[in-house]
Write a protein that holds these residues in place. Structure first.
Motif, PDB file in Angstrom:
ATOM      1  N   ALA A 331     103.033-106.998  25.054  1.00 52.37           N
ATOM      2  CA  ALA A 331     102.596-105.961  25.867  1.00 52.37           C
ATOM      3  C   ALA A 331     100.748-105.170  25.539  1.00 52.37           C
ATOM      4  O   ALA A 331     100.473-106.048  25.242  1.00 52.37           O
ATOM      5  CB  ALA A 331     102.897-104.502  24.691  1.00 52.37           C
ATOM      6  N   ASP A 332     100.318-104.989  26.974  1.00 51.34           N
ATOM      7  CA  ASP A 332      99.025-104.927  27.438  1.00 51.34           C
ATOM      8  C   ASP A 332      99.100-103.428  27.234  1.00 51.34           C
ATOM      9  O   ASP A 332      98.044-102.447  26.761  1.00 51.34           O
ATOM     10  CB  ASP A 332      99.036-104.662  28.721  1.00 51.34           C
ATOM     11  N   ARG A 333      99.907-102.574  27.420  1.00 53.74           N
ATOM     12  CA  ARG A 333     100.033-100.493  27.095  1.00 53.74           C
ATOM     13  C   ARG A 333     101.553-100.410  26.645  1.00 53.74           C
ATOM     14  O   ARG A 333     103.169-101.314  27.403  1.00 53.74           O
ATOM     15  CB  ARG A 333     100.567-100.190  28.940  1.00 53.74           C
ATOM     16  N   ILE A 334     102.389 -99.708  25.914  1.00 55.46           N
ATOM     17  CA  ILE A 334     103.361 -99.127  25.263  1.00 55.46           C
ATOM     18  C   ILE A 334     103.316 -97.555  24.942  1.00 55.46           C
ATOM     19  O   ILE A 334     102.577 -97.199  24.583  1.00 55.46           O
ATOM     20  CB  ILE A 334     103.611 -99.695  23.872  1.00 55.46           C
ATOM     21  N   LEU A 335     104.543 -97.467  26.214  1.00 53.35           N
ATOM     22  CA  LEU A 335     104.651 -95.877  25.906  1.00 53.35           C
ATOM     23  C   LEU A 335     106.181 -95.878  25.363  1.00 53.35           C
ATOM     24  O   LEU A 335     106.760 -96.414  25.608  1.00 53.35           O
ATOM     25  CB  LEU A 335     104.868 -96.086  27.915  1.00 53.35           C
ATOM     26  N   TYR A 336     106.381 -94.878  24.707  1.00 48.11           N
ATOM     27  CA  TYR A 336     106.848 -94.079  23.829  1.00 48.11           C
ATOM     28  C   TYR A 336     107.180 -92.470  24.449  1.00 48.11           C
ATOM     29  O   TYR A 336     106.689 -91.710  24.363  1.00 48.11           O
ATOM     30  CB  TYR A 336     106.350 -93.751  22.270  1.00 48.11           C
ATOM     31  N   HIS A 343     105.384 -86.765  16.626  1.00 53.57           N
ATOM     32  CA  HIS A 343     103.779 -87.240  16.995  1.00 53.57           C
ATOM     33  C   HIS A 343     102.748 -87.664  15.859  1.00 53.57           C
ATOM     34  O   HIS A 343     102.523 -88.954  15.711  1.00 53.57           O
ATOM     35  CB  HIS A 343     103.083 -86.228  17.515  1.00 53.57           C
ATOM     36  N   GLN A 344     103.246 -86.841  14.095  1.00 49.20           N
ATOM     37  CA  GLN A 344     102.338 -87.290  13.275  1.00 49.20           C
ATOM     38  C   GLN A 344     103.054 -88.527  12.700  1.00 49.20           C
ATOM     39  O   GLN A 344     102.358 -89.576  12.163  1.00 49.20           O
ATOM     40  CB  GLN A 344     102.925 -86.020  12.289  1.00 49.20           C
ATOM     41  N   HIS A 345     103.979 -88.639  13.039  1.00 49.95           N
ATOM     42  CA  HIS A 345     104.713 -89.754  11.965  1.00 49.95           C
ATOM     43  C   HIS A 345     104.611 -91.239  12.648  1.00 49.95           C
ATOM     44  O   HIS A 345     104.332 -92.560  12.769  1.00 49.95           O
ATOM     45  CB  HIS A 345     106.440 -90.011  12.563  1.00 49.95           C
ATOM     46  N   GLU A 366     100.403 -95.260  23.226  1.00 51.09           N
ATOM     47  CA  GLU A 366     100.756 -93.768  24.166  1.00 51.09           C
ATOM     48  C   GLU A 366     101.894 -93.126  23.482  1.00 51.09           C
ATOM     49  O   GLU A 366     102.982 -93.433  23.804  1.00 51.09           O
ATOM     50  CB  GLU A 366     100.826 -93.975  25.354  1.00 51.09           C
ATOM     51  N   HIS A 367     101.526 -91.758  23.380  1.00 48.18           N
ATOM     52  CA  HIS A 367     103.139 -90.835  22.841  1.00 48.18           C
ATOM     53  C   HIS A 367     103.285 -90.221  23.933  1.00 48.18           C
ATOM     54  O   HIS A 367     102.306 -89.244  23.923  1.00 48.18           O
ATOM     55  CB  HIS A 367     103.678 -90.441  21.342  1.00 48.18           C
ATOM     56  N   HIS A 368     104.163 -89.628  24.654  1.00 47.29           N
ATOM     57  CA  HIS A 368     104.646 -89.405  25.681  1.00 47.29           C
ATOM     58  C   HIS A 368     105.699 -87.789  25.276  1.00 47.29           C
ATOM     59  O   HIS A 368     106.753 -87.867  25.392  1.00 47.29           O
ATOM     60  CB  HIS A 368     104.796 -89.778  27.597  1.00 47.29           C
TER      61      HIS A 368
END
Length: 577
Positions: A331-336, A343-345, A366-368
């Motif tokens: 992966a170059d970029r990982i989106l959740y 978020h904190q977790h 990235e957490h979306h």
């Protein structure tokens, strides 16, 4: 090329030549009023202030270095230092004519990245409910946009298929089977069985001990426990796949990478964290203390990665998960696309993974996050009895409401046509109502607004598309075989062309920020501009044949963008409604 990117690149260079620090933030935006041009730059004042110079003087210096020949026919300084840009009509027409003849509507592909997108993530032995809707459809829309731009996208459905709950289920199933009982394999019945198992676990210590023992057996590969576990996963995913197909969501069985995927990595992860001095024993548990977070006493917060009894936690799984996505998936970029409450977790797991060297600095995590779906009372959307609404029930009700609308609007259609239209409309209404809202905000679920033909709704957009298609039906011509060039003969056509050419800007914004509502807003504005043009200027009755062909091309381009834009949201169009 994307007009916004083209302008940003040229203006950024002009800013540097005028004395601004390299890399200064320069963002050209669409003007809000026609008298301010087509695009506007309002960052001059901030940069001038940092340089200690007069904004207007600095703006004039920027213009001395700015070469937009062939792109803009007028550039002016307004107010305290705004720069207004009026685009050249020949430039607009060349872009519009190119977009018409291009399968990708003039949108260039980006430099390909491998992007892992984590979304949906329902739990095993439970039916999907409305709480899974936002993650599923927002994530899927962003996935479609990323693929449209040429990226290699790896969909990941991180289902909850491991942990204590399986010990409870296996222990209860084992007990029922010994009594020669039969447990229904319907997911709704299985969910009731889950609640029964949870109650036993909470109230019966002997049962709880057996359940924990089953967890250990499952982790160690016990055949009986493994067979039951596989059966539970299979039952759940068969039902979930029906929901995905009904929702027109692109997830398949091949995209499942549940918590169990990383189980074998966990002992090695903890051992490595200990070896690197990150995990330390504390009261029998293995704990990572993070300076980035403080406990109530102001000390570094401890994050447990292994309990005293040897059990691993969700944090350990998520560390292993992100390590796997970098090292094995490339992966170059990982989106959740995960609930904001996580978020904190996630941040703690990612900080530990970065400190351990599992995630290179150039890999973007990235957490979306997204808000909640609320009922009209402002509380989480539930049944009148307070139960969570199952997704299948929500889709069934949407279908029932949609078919009533179709019967009212067009009673002469055959039953099959009514059902097909109602199905498309129902799914579109539910998805668009969600996707059109800003991802991070809560929104109120309202059937009347959702199924309205007025406002920024799915039905309005689908009707806007059929309205354009009706022009070609009436003319008896195909959109694929239009001749001549697109022309500008009035201000409405010019405004429509500019909006058409901004499609690429919106696509890239959605890909960058994970905000599908930007696409919904754009499509609504595009439909509005077409409506203004259509109502004021004749298309089929235009006296000049070249003008007629030009307007037909503009109509066709509008229809193609609406169709493509809705498709990127996972929403189908209809040829008639």
């Amino acid at each position: 090329m994307n007009i916004q990117i083209l302008l940003n690149n040229k203006i950024s260079q002009a800013f540097e030549d005028a004395g601004a620090p390299k890399g200064s933030f320069v963002a050209v935006r669409e003007s809000t009023r026609v008298q301010f041009g087509d695009y506007q730059l309002n960052c001059v004042m901030g940069i001038a202030k940092n340089l200690g110079v007069n904004p207007k003087t600095f703006a004039k210096k920027v213009l001395d270095f700015l070469d937009l020949s062939g792109i803009a026919n007028k550039i002016e300084i307004a107010g305290p230092g705004f720069i207004n840009i009026f685009l050249n009509e020949d430039f607009l027409l060349s872009k519009a004519n190119f977009a018409f003849g291009d399968d990708s509507l003039g949108i260039e592909k980006e430099v390909t990245q491998t992007i892992v997108v984590d979304y949906s993530a329902p739990n095993v032995a439970k039916e999907m409910h409305v709480g899974h809707l936002r993650s599923t459809i927002i994530g899927d829309a962003v996935v479609r946009v990323l693929e449209f731009l040429g990226h290699k996208v790896i969909r990941v459905n991180h289902i909850g298929d491991w942990g204590t709950q399986f010990g409870m289920l296996i222990a209860n199933l084992e007990f029922v089977q010994k009594k020669s009982g039969v447990v229904s394999t319907n997911l709704s019945d299985l969910e009731a069985f889950y609640r029964e198992s949870k109650q036993l676990y909470d109230e019966d210590e002997e049962f709880a001990v057996r359940a924990r023992s089953c967890v250990v057996k499952l982790q160690n590969g016990d055949q009986f426990c493994s067979n039951i576990w596989k059966k539970l996963v299979e039952i759940t995913m068969v039902q979930n796949q029906r929901n995905y197909e009904r929702l027109n969501v692109s997830l398949t069985r091949d995209d499942i990478m549940g918590e169990s995927t990383y189980n074998g990595m966990l002992p090695g992860i903890v051992a490595d964290l200990k070896k690197k001095g990150l995990a330390k024993e504390d009261n029998g548990a293995q704990v990572v203390f993070l300076d980035e977070y403080q406990n109530k006493d102001g000390d570094p917060m401890g994050v447990i990665v292994q309990k005293r009894d040897g059990a691993f936690l969700y944090t350990t799984t998520d560390i292993a998960c992100v390590k796997y996505r970098c090292e094995c998936l490339g992966a170059d970029r990982i989106l959740y696309f995960v609930d904001s409450r996580q978020h904190q977790h996630l941040m703690q797991a990612w900080i530990i993974a970065r400190k351990a060297g599992y995630i290179p600095e150039n890999v973007s995590l990235e957490h979306h996050a997204f808000g909640m779906m609320l009922g009209e009372n402002g509380r989480p959307f539930k049944t009148r009895l307070g139960n969570v609404i199952h997704l299948t029930d929500l889709l069934d009700e949407a279908q029932e409401r949609a078919i009533k609308i179709v019967e009212l609007k067009n009673p002469k259609l055959s039953l099959k046509e009514k059902e097909n239209i109602a199905s498309t409309v129902a799914i579109a209404a539910i998805k668009y109502a969600d996707l059109s809202k800003h991802r991070t905000t809560d929104y109120v679920f309202n059937w009347d607004e959702m199924l309205s033909f007025e406002g920024n709704t799915a039905l309005y957009m689908q009707y806007a598309y059929t309205r354009v298609i009706s022009i070609f039906v009436k003319a008896g011509v195909s959109m694929e075989f239009l001749e001549g060039e697109i022309k500008i003969t009035n201000a409405k056509e010019r405004a429509l062309i500019i909006k058409i050419l901004q499609f690429g800007e919106v696509v890239r914004s959605v890909a960058r920020e994970g905000q599908p509502h930007m696409m919904c807003s754009y499509l609504f504005e595009l439909a509005g501009r077409f409506s203004c043009f259509y109502e004021m200027f004749p298309i089929l009755t235009a006296e000049d044949i070249s003008v007629k062909q030009s307007r037909l091309k503009l109509s066709a381009l509008t229809a193609r963008i609406i169709k493509q834009g809705l498709s990127l949201l996972g929403i189908d169009t209809l040829e008639r409604m």
